[in-house]
Design an enzyme around this catalytic site. Structure first.
Site, PDB file in Angstrom:
ATOM      1  N   HIS A 120      23.252  24.721  46.446  1.00  0.00           N
ATOM      2  CA  HIS A 120      23.585  25.789  47.401  1.00  0.00           C
ATOM      3  C   HIS A 120      23.471  27.153  46.733  1.00  0.00           C
ATOM      4  O   HIS A 120      22.812  28.066  47.252  1.00  0.00           O
ATOM      5  CB  HIS A 120      25.000  25.579  47.945  1.00  0.00           C
ATOM      6  CG  HIS A 120      25.442  26.645  48.899  1.00  0.00           C
ATOM      7  ND1 HIS A 120      25.276  26.537  50.257  1.00  0.00           N
ATOM      8  CD2 HIS A 120      26.026  27.858  48.690  1.00  0.00           C
ATOM      9  CE1 HIS A 120      25.740  27.627  50.849  1.00  0.00           C
ATOM     10  NE2 HIS A 120      26.200  28.444  49.914  1.00  0.00           N
ATOM     11  N   GLU A 121      24.117  27.294  45.590  1.00  0.00           N
ATOM     12  CA  GLU A 121      24.105  28.578  44.890  1.00  0.00           C
ATOM     13  C   GLU A 121      22.722  28.894  44.327  1.00  0.00           C
ATOM     14  O   GLU A 121      22.341  30.062  44.230  1.00  0.00           O
ATOM     15  CB  GLU A 121      25.144  28.583  43.772  1.00  0.00           C
ATOM     16  CG  GLU A 121      26.580  28.361  44.231  1.00  0.00           C
ATOM     17  CD  GLU A 121      27.039  29.355  45.296  1.00  0.00           C
ATOM     18  OE1 GLU A 121      26.481  30.485  45.338  1.00  0.00           O
ATOM     19  OE2 GLU A 121      27.927  29.024  46.090  1.00  0.00           O
TER      20      GLU A 121
ATOM     21  N   HIS B  48      20.784  30.790  46.918  1.00  0.00           N
ATOM     22  CA  HIS B  48      21.119  32.221  46.898  1.00  0.00           C
ATOM     23  C   HIS B  48      20.466  32.911  45.707  1.00  0.00           C
ATOM     24  O   HIS B  48      19.914  34.014  45.831  1.00  0.00           O
ATOM     25  CB  HIS B  48      22.636  32.400  46.814  1.00  0.00           C
ATOM     26  CG  HIS B  48      23.373  32.002  48.055  1.00  0.00           C
ATOM     27  ND1 HIS B  48      22.994  32.407  49.320  1.00  0.00           N
ATOM     28  CD2 HIS B  48      24.507  31.257  48.226  1.00  0.00           C
ATOM     29  CE1 HIS B  48      23.839  31.915  50.210  1.00  0.00           C
ATOM     30  NE2 HIS B  48      24.759  31.220  49.575  1.00  0.00           N
TER      31      HIS B  48
END
Length: 351
Positions: A17-18, A21
Site C-alpha cells: 500500500h505504502e 504512494h
C-alpha cells in the site's frame, strides 16, 4: 508460527500500500522523507537515497511521510518544488489513489497465482435429496451427476444455484446415472432464507446438497487473468456491501472485527494450507484498498475529497476546516479500532 505468518502478511499488505504512494510521489518529483512499516517507536531504519526506511514497534499500519504533508499537523505547508503541496490537485489525487490501487493489484496477483496453482471446485454431483422436495418428486437420486440445466452445460456445483434462481417456470435437468442419461422436469419452490448479512431474502431451491466430490481447476495463461479479474471484482463488491450494511444498521456494530480477529483468522488460514492463506490475504488486501477509499479525513479517500473540492472550486478548502475535519477523522478511526479490539476481546472471553 501462525501468528508470525499473520504479522508477515499484514506487513506485506501495508508495504505494498505504502509502496504505491511512494512510487507515485517519486514519479511526480515529491520528496519522500520517511517510509515506515508500523507506528510508534522506531526499531530499525536505514537511509536509502533521500528516504529513511524504517520498521516501527506497532505493526498496525504504516505511512509515507512526504515533504510538506503531515496528517498529524494538517496545517503544515511548504511550496517548494519537491513538496506534496506544490503539486496540482490531480497529481495529488493520483498519489493518494496509488496506495489503494496497489492493494487491488496485489489481490489480483494473488488470485492470478491461485488460478495457476489450481482452484478446488465441487463437481455437480448430488449428495442428498431432501424429503418432499421438487428434486425428490422429479426422481433425482444421490450420486446423480447433473450435466445440464435448461440446455446449458454444467460441470461445477457453483453453477447450479444461479440457473435455479433465474429460472422461469419448469426446470429441465439432464443427469447422468450409472452411465445412462436422463432428462427430468421439476418446478423449483420459493423459500425464505437469509443472506450473508442476515437479511431475509426469497430464493428458489429444488432440495439438493452436493456430494463432496471435487476437482482442481488449473487455468491457462489467458483464462487466469479472467479468473483473477472476476474474483477481485467480487471481493471488492463484498467489502463495499459490508460497509454499506454496517452504516445502514443491517449489520450490527458487534460484528466489527479488529486486528486480533485478522491475526487469528490469518493464522488459521495459514494452517489450512497455502491456497487458504492466499485467498484470505487477497480478501484482506481488497479490504484495505476499499477502506482507504472511504471519504474519511485522515484516510486517502478524505484527502481525495479535499483535492476534488480544490479542483472544482479553484481554491483549497479552509485550513481550519481541514484541521478540525482531520481531527474528527482520527477520532472516528480510533473509535473504530477500539470497537474492533473490544469485540475481539469479547469473543475471546466468550469462547
Amino acid at each position: 508460527m501462525g501468528i508470525l505468518v499473520a504479522l508477515l502478511v499484514l506487513s506485506a499488505l501495508i508495504f505494498f500500500h505504502e509502496l504505491g504512494h511512494f512510487l507515485a510521489a517519486r514519479f511526480f518529483g515529491v520528496h519522500v522523507e520517511v517510509f515506515s512499516i508500523g507506528f510508534g517507536k522506531r526499531l530499525w531504519h536505514r537511509q536509502i537515497g533521500d528516504t529513511q526506511w524504517q520498521l516501527s514497534a506497532i505493526p498496525l499500519g504504516g505511512y509515507v511521510k512526504m515533504k510538506g504533508q503531515d496528517d498529524t499537523n494538517p496545517l503544515l505547508h511548504t511550496q517548494e518544488s519537491d513538496s506534496y503541496n506544490s503539486k496540482k490537485p490531480w497529481q495529488r489525487i493520483i498519489i493518494l489513489l496509488a496506495g489503494p490501487f496497489a492493494n487491488f493489484l496485489m489481490a489480483f496477483l494473488l488470485y492470478l497465482a491461485i488460478a495457476y496453482m489450481g482452484v478446488p471446485k465441487l463437481l455437480s454431483y448430488v449428495g442428498s435429496v431432501q424429503k418432499e422436495s421438487p428434486a425428490l418428486m422429479a426422481g433425482l437420486q444421490k450420486s446423480d451427476h447433473i450435466v445440464a440445466i435448461n440446455g446449458h452445460p454444467v460441470r461445477y456445483w457453483e453453477e447450479i444455484s444461479p440457473y435455479i434462481n433465474h429460472s422461469q417456470g419448469a426446470l429441465s435437468l439432464e443427469i447422468e446415472r450409472e452411465g445412462a442419461y436422463k432428462r427430468l422436469l421439476l418446478e423449483p419452490k420459493m423459500i425464505s432464507d437469509t443472506n450473508l448479512f442476515g437479511e431475509e431474502i426469497q430464493r428458489k431451491v429444488i432440495g439438493i446438497s452436493p456430494l463432496l466430490k471435487q476437482t482442481t481447476v488449473v487455468y491457462g495463461f489467458v483464462e487466469g487473468f479472467g479468473y483473477a479479474w472476476e474474483e477481485t471484482k467480487k471481493s471488492s463488491l463484498l467489502i463495499f456491501q459490508s460497509i454499506q450494511k454496517l452504516l445502514s444498521g443491517v449489520v450490527s456494530a458487534d460484528k466489527v472485527g479488529g486486528v486480533i480477529t485478522i491475526v487469528d483468522v490469518t493464522s488459521k488460514a495459514s494452517s489450512a494450507g497455502i491456497l487458504s492463506l492466499l485467498f484470505f490475504t487477497a480478501l484482506i488486501s481488497v479490504n484495505l484498498g476499499v477502506l482507504n477509499l472511504m471519504p474519511i479525513p485522515a484516510l486517502d479517500g478524505g484527502h481525495i475529497m479535499f483535492n476534488l473540492y480544490e479542483m472544482v472550486r479553484g481554491k483549497a478548502p479552509n485550513e481550519q476546516a481541514i484541521y478540525y475535519l482531520t481531527l474528527m477523522g482520527w477520532a472516528l478511526l480510533l473509535s473504530l479500532m477500539l470497537l474492533g479490539v473490544y469485540n475481539d476481546i469479547t469473543r475471546l472471553w466468550g469462547n
